[in-house]
Design an enzyme around this catalytic site. Structure first.
Site, PDB file in Angstrom:
ATOM      1  N   ASP A   1       0.853  -1.183   0.000  1.00 58.10           N
ATOM      2  CA  ASP A   1       0.000   0.000   0.000  1.00 58.10           C
ATOM      3  C   ASP A   1       0.898   1.246   0.000  1.00 58.10           C
ATOM      4  OD1 ASP A   1      -2.349   1.472   0.166  1.00 58.10           O
ATOM      5  OD2 ASP A   1      -2.558   1.240   2.340  1.00 58.10           O
TER       6      ASP A   1
ATOM      7  N   HIS B   1      -9.564   4.599  -2.315  1.00 58.62           N
ATOM      8  CA  HIS B   1      -8.809   4.663  -1.048  1.00 58.62           C
ATOM      9  C   HIS B   1      -9.674   5.375  -0.006  1.00 58.62           C
ATOM     10  CE1 HIS B   1      -4.469   3.663  -1.990  1.00 58.62           C
ATOM     11  NE2 HIS B   1      -5.123   3.391  -3.096  1.00 58.62           N
TER      12      HIS B   1
ATOM     13  N   SER C   1     -11.725   4.364   2.168  1.00 59.41           N
ATOM     14  CA  SER C   1     -13.124   3.986   2.000  1.00 59.41           C
ATOM     15  C   SER C   1     -13.736   3.257   3.188  1.00 59.41           C
ATOM     16  CB  SER C   1     -13.291   3.162   0.728  1.00 59.41           C
ATOM     17  OG  SER C   1     -13.078   3.989  -0.386  1.00 59.41           O
TER      18      SER C   1
HETATM   19 ZN   LIG Z   1      -4.584   5.041   0.579  1.00 58.50          ZN
END
Ligand SMILES: [Zn+2]
Length: 342
Positions: free
Chosen positions: A83, A220, A222
């Site tokens: 990530d 993202h 979320s």
């Molecule tokens: Zn992110």
């Protein structure tokens, strides 16, 4: 490690018309909670680690936790994703470690804070695509910036993704998946009131999907920040200000328009913290960590299960056999970076 590539996982999700949750991990309990929820619901799943997580857990521990996950849950298709990689070097170290997918976040400079210009973003992302695809590894890019800061990543500044630029970005970089900025933020404090369709700029997703129908879109920031999780924390001595996340129905709307990967981290953090606070309050004389880590794990599993059901990924765990990394590398070599979704 018998991990699936994220590209295959997302291609299958596109075929099936569903989304796949990407859940962040730092430790054993999180890996177990996510894999248990995947087993319970027969869901394919993406597990992701930020740079902060790799540092916290240590790369070797993380590797073996994921190796254990594939051994204990052989029926689950699981991808391991870096990530917010901040540089080609970070992405390379993830690939060397066995990650089957990396995010090169060139929307920010290497410090993970300063917004970068378009040409820089194209250059570093293209570099990672060349390197990753040669090993069969999937690449996610990001265009536009999110609000908020999490794990030390973020400029705190919102720059919505420009759909025309998104088309050029994907053509020039060859990314498999694109993170789009539609007004969401990292962390728990996303919105000060319930966001409507305009606040969330869902039309950007629709427009990008029309221009790039075979590019997998990523949301993202979320987490939905459910009120009951915040309430539990506050009821047992916590201090979380009133806050709203991304409503699940908006994510479902996005899934109808090409969103295939949905990043969820905050909701698991909230669930674990609430459960631990409750356990401490209910039995102050307990001092065995298992006494509070077990309910924390159960609370995280419950959140993950609910998201998997909402995203539509349940029942799809074993729809397909994994394509190995070397075989994926051959596909990229023969078909070019932009694979045709079969
Ligand atoms: Zn992110």
């Amino acid at each position: 490690m018998a991990l699936v590539t994220m590209r295959q996982l997302l291609d299958e999700a596109a075929k099936g018309g569903y989304g796949v949750g990407a859940f962040n991990v730092n430790n054993l309990e999180q890996v177990q909670a996510i894999m248990e929820a995947a087993r319970e619901t027969e869901s394919p799943v993406i597990i992701q680690a930020s740079r902060g997580a790799r540092k916290y857990a240590n790369d070797r521990f993380l590797y073996h936790l994921m190796e254990a996950a594939t051994e204990v849950y052989p029926e689950i298709s699981v991808a391991l994703h870096q990530d917010h990689g901040n540089s080609p070097e970070t992405c390379k170290s993830a690939i060397d470690l066995g990650f089957t997918s990396v995010m090169m976040d060139g929307s920010l400079m290497e410090d993970g804070k300063t917004p970068a210009d378009f040409e820089y973003n194209v250059r570093v992302t293209r570099e990672v695509v060349e390197m990753a695809h040669a090993s069969g590894v999937t690449v996610e890019g990001e265009l536009g910036t999110l609000g908020g800061i999490e794990d030390d990543v973020g400029s705190g500044e919102v720059n919505l993704t420009d759909p025309e630029q998104a088309e050029e970005f994907v053509e020039r970089t060859g990314v498999d998946a694109l993170a789009v900025a539609i007004g969401t933020s990292h962390g728990a404090y996303k919105f000060t009131k319930e966001p409507d369709r305009e606040v969330l700029a869902m039309h950007i997703i629709e427009e990008i999907n029309e221009r790039l129908p075979t590019t997998h879109l990523v949301m993202h920031g979320s987490s939905s920040v459910p009120k009951e999780l915040v309430d539990t924390i506050n009821e047992y001595g916590g201090d979380i200000r009133p806050t709203w996340g991304v409503p699940v129905r908006e994510i479902q709307e996005g899934i109808k328009h090409g969103v295939r990967k949905i990043n969820v981290d905050t909701d698991l953090r909230l669930a674990a913290t609430g459960a631990i606070r409750k356990a401490f309050a209910e039995n102050p004389s307990e001092f065995d960590p298992r006494y509070y880590l077990k309910p924390a794990k159960a609370a995280m599993q419950e959140v993950v299960r609910a998201r998997m059901e909402a995203f539509g990924q349940t029942g799809h765990a074993k729809d397909y056999d994994p394509i190995s990394l070397p075989d994926m590398a051959v596909r990229y070599r023969e078909q070019g970076h932009q694979l045709t979704v079969t």
